[in-house]
Design an enzyme around this catalytic site. Structure first.
Site, mmCIF file in Angstrom:
data_model
loop_
_atom_site.group_PDB
_atom_site.id
_atom_site.type_symbol
_atom_site.label_atom_id
_atom_site.label_comp_id
_atom_site.label_asym_id
_atom_site.label_seq_id
_atom_site.Cartn_x
_atom_site.Cartn_y
_atom_site.Cartn_z
ATOM 1 N N GLY A 33 23.395 45.854 -41.404
ATOM 2 C CA GLY A 33 22.559 45.993 -40.205
ATOM 3 C C GLY A 33 23.371 46.154 -38.937
ATOM 4 O O GLY A 33 24.234 47.017 -38.817
ATOM 5 N N GLY A 34 23.070 45.281 -37.971
ATOM 6 C CA GLY A 34 23.764 45.357 -36.683
ATOM 7 C C GLY A 34 25.265 45.188 -36.828
ATOM 8 O O GLY A 34 26.040 45.688 -36.007
ATOM 9 N N ALA B 70 37.553 80.497 -35.433
ATOM 10 C CA ALA B 70 38.445 79.346 -35.609
ATOM 11 C C ALA B 70 39.659 79.462 -34.688
ATOM 12 O O ALA B 70 40.201 78.461 -34.232
ATOM 13 C CB ALA B 70 38.876 79.226 -37.062
HETATM 14 C C1 HXC Z 1 20.845 34.615 -42.460
HETATM 15 C C2 HXC Z 1 22.244 35.153 -44.171
HETATM 16 C C3 HXC Z 1 22.155 36.531 -43.855
HETATM 17 C C4 HXC Z 1 21.336 36.889 -42.756
HETATM 18 C C5 HXC Z 1 23.456 36.322 -45.533
HETATM 19 N N1 HXC Z 1 23.050 35.090 -45.211
HETATM 20 N N2 HXC Z 1 22.898 37.219 -44.724
HETATM 21 N N3 HXC Z 1 21.591 34.210 -43.473
HETATM 22 N N4 HXC Z 1 20.702 35.898 -42.091
HETATM 23 N N5 HXC Z 1 21.216 38.161 -42.368
HETATM 24 C C6 HXC Z 1 23.442 33.833 -45.854
HETATM 25 C C7 HXC Z 1 22.855 33.625 -47.243
HETATM 26 O O1 HXC Z 1 21.587 33.058 -47.158
HETATM 27 C C8 HXC Z 1 23.873 32.678 -47.835
HETATM 28 O O2 HXC Z 1 23.664 31.396 -47.303
HETATM 29 C C9 HXC Z 1 25.170 33.170 -47.265
HETATM 30 O O3 HXC Z 1 24.834 33.878 -46.076
HETATM 31 C C10 HXC Z 1 25.897 34.115 -48.194
HETATM 32 O O4 HXC Z 1 25.013 35.148 -48.611
HETATM 33 P P1 HXC Z 1 24.974 35.708 -50.112
HETATM 34 O O5 HXC Z 1 23.807 36.618 -50.220
HETATM 35 O O6 HXC Z 1 25.086 34.569 -51.059
HETATM 36 O O7 HXC Z 1 26.361 36.522 -50.140
HETATM 37 P P2 HXC Z 1 26.703 37.889 -50.862
HETATM 38 O O8 HXC Z 1 26.187 37.861 -52.265
HETATM 39 O O9 HXC Z 1 28.154 38.100 -50.632
HETATM 40 O O10 HXC Z 1 25.894 39.031 -50.119
HETATM 41 C C11 HXC Z 1 26.135 39.317 -48.762
HETATM 42 C C12 HXC Z 1 25.034 40.283 -48.216
HETATM 43 C C13 HXC Z 1 23.647 39.657 -48.488
HETATM 44 C C14 HXC Z 1 25.173 41.618 -48.965
HETATM 45 C C15 HXC Z 1 25.331 40.505 -46.760
HETATM 46 O O11 HXC Z 1 23.653 38.291 -48.046
HETATM 47 C C16 HXC Z 1 22.560 40.389 -47.801
HETATM 48 O O12 HXC Z 1 22.098 41.440 -48.272
HETATM 49 N N6 HXC Z 1 22.089 39.832 -46.662
HETATM 50 C C17 HXC Z 1 21.029 40.425 -45.886
HETATM 51 C C18 HXC Z 1 21.551 41.651 -45.183
HETATM 52 C C19 HXC Z 1 20.536 42.224 -44.252
HETATM 53 O O13 HXC Z 1 19.620 42.929 -44.649
HETATM 54 N N7 HXC Z 1 20.633 41.791 -42.938
HETATM 55 C C20 HXC Z 1 19.700 42.084 -41.909
HETATM 56 C C21 HXC Z 1 20.118 43.429 -41.338
HETATM 57 S S1 HXC Z 1 19.044 43.923 -40.070
HETATM 58 P P3 HXC Z 1 24.107 30.043 -48.030
HETATM 59 O O14 HXC Z 1 23.464 28.980 -47.217
HETATM 60 O O15 HXC Z 1 23.606 30.139 -49.425
HETATM 61 O O16 HXC Z 1 25.602 30.007 -47.942
HETATM 62 C C22 HXC Z 1 19.943 43.802 -38.691
HETATM 63 C C23 HXC Z 1 19.204 44.137 -37.477
HETATM 64 C C24 HXC Z 1 20.000 44.941 -36.504
HETATM 65 O O17 HXC Z 1 21.058 43.460 -38.684
HETATM 66 C C25 HXC Z 1 19.563 46.329 -36.529
HETATM 67 C C26 HXC Z 1 20.478 47.201 -35.761
HETATM 68 C C27 HXC Z 1 20.052 48.615 -35.661
#
Ligand code: HXC
Length: 514
Positions: free
Chosen positions: A169-170, A405
């Site tokens: 994401g961001g 070019a």
């Molecule tokens: C809160 C999060 C998080 C998030 C991960 N965690 N992403 N907590 N918000 N966005 C937490 C998990 O709950 C977990 O907590 C720890 O971080 C590790 O995550 P895992 O999934 O166990 O790790 P991994 O298997 O390595 O996978 C990493 C990942 C996955 C691929 C990043 O976590 C994931 O897909 N997260 C969501 C990504 C996403 O869609 N984000 C939002 C994007 S939108 P614990 O407590 O168990 O340690 C965005 C908006 C901006 O960013 C838009 C801009 C244009």
């Protein structure tokens, strides 16, 4: 007082431990450094000054009020790299996945604002799952604040990004707005959303590596510039990239004392060109010997390899090199190559880095696929970037410079400052074979042996146009130079252009074909 000091030390200790021993050990076992270890390697020893170490989030949703970590998952501050001031942030994936909260964003924005005021580079070490899902709109607002500052700083101070873990994401859009992105192979990923969300939306099964691994982004999408095998090497890469960039757009890039004489002859260059103009060769064998020894740093070597882009030094001064690569697709200009070079030219122009362009290009890539992909639009980007650039522009035509070019590759007509050619240069509207097939199609058809007739005409065309002398007669090339004098002539031209001034008419901004 002692009690208060102890309280402070306790809080600091909590901040230093990030998401705790267990999570940190797990990441170490994956070959990943902690957020603070990365900063230790990036910055000169003992130079780091931290801000907002004790800042915490304000979220009350989903029991978040009980999950407080001093520092909230990002380490921010300033320090030096080889004595030069830089502002830094390093995201800590052991704290809630390095996800971005409102306060996490405020910490980053604070140092971005300081980087602007101090006129110093910003380096972001990214390791974050994107917007903190528990917060919702506040974290989105936080990202938008960061994006706005990324754009505000763009072209004002260099912004470098390292990607060290799964970034979503961001956490990928902010790096995408920066000048250079470096990734760690097999341990870092960039995607809008991770595989789980992809599966739920499109039912597609895809691994993190396939979706956004370092090879994808350095070889296929062109999002990232370089990939390394470890956190340590990636950090060294960031330090090295910074050595070619100035503190800000008002300064020149750092000059470096060099034992390599500007007078050094380059006698091997002439032998690099094969006997036939149809044969490929590796442009690196021309570019690298011309530059100061050990100064070459290529960017995006695996993306659009028909175009080479990189930093180097000439007589100690930083230059940005753009070169066609005859070893790949004959060095043709296609959409990806044009986009890659255009962005590089603009980065160099923004940061006062003179451009040295090595030309051996058979033209633009023709055909349905390229036309549909928008080669007109993408090619126009490169044209625009070169024409707009006001830094010193030095061009050397080695062999082919055909058609559009020729115009695009920093020609005299785009206000190239010094345009040289080797005696082997062929500057023409198109290659001799293609040209005579169009010009003499009717006459050839009437001959007993059309092929022999066309071959003869091809030789005639080749003699008349496939040389640098017609261009030299017009002044479109300033001189036809000897290959062994190439380094010397480039260094001299660069020295002459040291104080170049070039103003553009006042305007808000141009309308580049994006
Ligand atoms: C809160 C999060 C998080 C998030 C991960 N965690 N992403 N907590 N918000 N966005 C937490 C998990 O709950 C977990 O907590 C720890 O971080 C590790 O995550 P895992 O999934 O166990 O790790 P991994 O298997 O390595 O996978 C990493 C990942 C996955 C691929 C990043 O976590 C994931 O897909 N997260 C969501 C990504 C996403 O869609 N984000 C939002 C994007 S939108 P614990 O407590 O168990 O340690 C965005 C908006 C901006 O960013 C838009 C801009 C244009």
């Amino acid at each position: 007082m002692d009690e208060k000091i102890n309280e402070l030390l306790q809080l600091r200790q909590e901040a230093l431990s990030g998401g705790g021993f267990k999570r940190n050990s797990k990441r170490h076992s994956q070959g990943r450094l902690s957020a603070r270890e990365r900063l230790d390697l990036l910055l000169d020893q003992g130079s780091f000054e931290e801000f907002d170490m004790l800042k915490t989030h304000r979220c009350q949703n989903f029991g978040m009020e009980k999950r407080q970590y001093p520092g909230d998952g990002v380490v921010t501050g300033y320090g030096t790299i080889n004595g030069r001031l830089v502002f830094v942030f390093s995201q800590d994936a052991t704290v809630l996945g390095g996800s971005l909260s409102e306060t996490f964003a405020e910490k980053i924005c604070k140092i971005m604002d300081m980087a602007e005021r101090a006129g110093a580079p910003l380096i972001g070490l990214n390791d974050s799952g994107g917007a903190r899902i528990q917060e919702g709109i506040e974290s989105l607002a936080g990202y938008a604040e960061i994006f706005e500052r990324n754009v505000r700083l763009s072209g004002v101070v260099p912004q470098l990004s390292g990607i060290f873990g799964p970034c979503a994401g961001g956490a990928v859009y902010s790096p995408a707005l920066t000048d250079i992105i470096m990734m760690v192979r097999r341990n870092s990923y960039m995607f809008l959303t991770g595989p789980k969300v992809v599966k739920s939306v499109t039912h597609e099964d895809v691994t993190t590596e396939e979706l956004g691994g370092a090879d994808v982004h350095t070889g296929v999408s062109g999002v990232a510039h370089l990939a390394y095998d470890s956190d340590e090497e990636t950090i060294q890469g960031l330090r090295r990239a910074l050595s070619y960039l100035p503190q800000n757009n008002m300064e020149s890039p750092p000059w470096e004392e060099n034992a390599d004489s500007a007078e050094r002859e380059t006698p091997t260059l002439a032998q690099v060109l094969p006997p036939s103009a149809q044969q490929p060769y590796d442009m690196h064998q021309i570019v690298i010997p011309c530059m100061d020894k050990q100064s070459w740093m290529e960017l995006q070597p695996d993306y659009a390899p028909n175009m080479i882009t990189g930093f180097a030094r000439l007589g100690g001064a930083v230059v940005g090199v753009v070169a066609n690569q005859p070893n790949h697709l004959a060095g043709v200009l296609d959409s990806d190559a044009a986009g890659k070079a255009a962005r590089f030219v603009r980065m160099c122009d923004a940061f006062n880095i003179p451009l040295v362009t090595f030309v051996d290009v058979p033209g633009f890539m023709p055909g349905r696929q390229q036309e549909h992909q928008g080669i007109i639009r993408h090619g126009a980007k490169l044209l625009y970037a070169y024409a707009e650039a006001t830094v010193p522009k030095i061009t050397l035509i080695l062999r082919k410079a055909y058609g559009g070019a020729y115009c695009v590759m920093s020609s005299k007509h785009l206000r190239g400052d010094v345009n040289y050619a080797w005696p082997s240069a062929e500057i023409a509207v198109m290659g001799a074979k293609g040209a005579v097939e169009i010009l003499y199609a009717r006459e050839a058809a009437a001959q007993d042996d059309p092929h022999a007739y066309l071959r003869h005409k091809e030789e005639e065309y080749q003699k008349r146009f496939a040389n640098p002398f017609v261009a030299a007669e017009r002044g479109y090339v300033d001189d036809v130079i000897l290959p062994e004098r190439t380094r010397f002539r480039l260094c001299r031209a660069l020295g002459m252009l040291n104080d170049k001034r070039s103003e553009r008419p006042a305007r808000k901004h141009g309308n580049m074909p994006l």
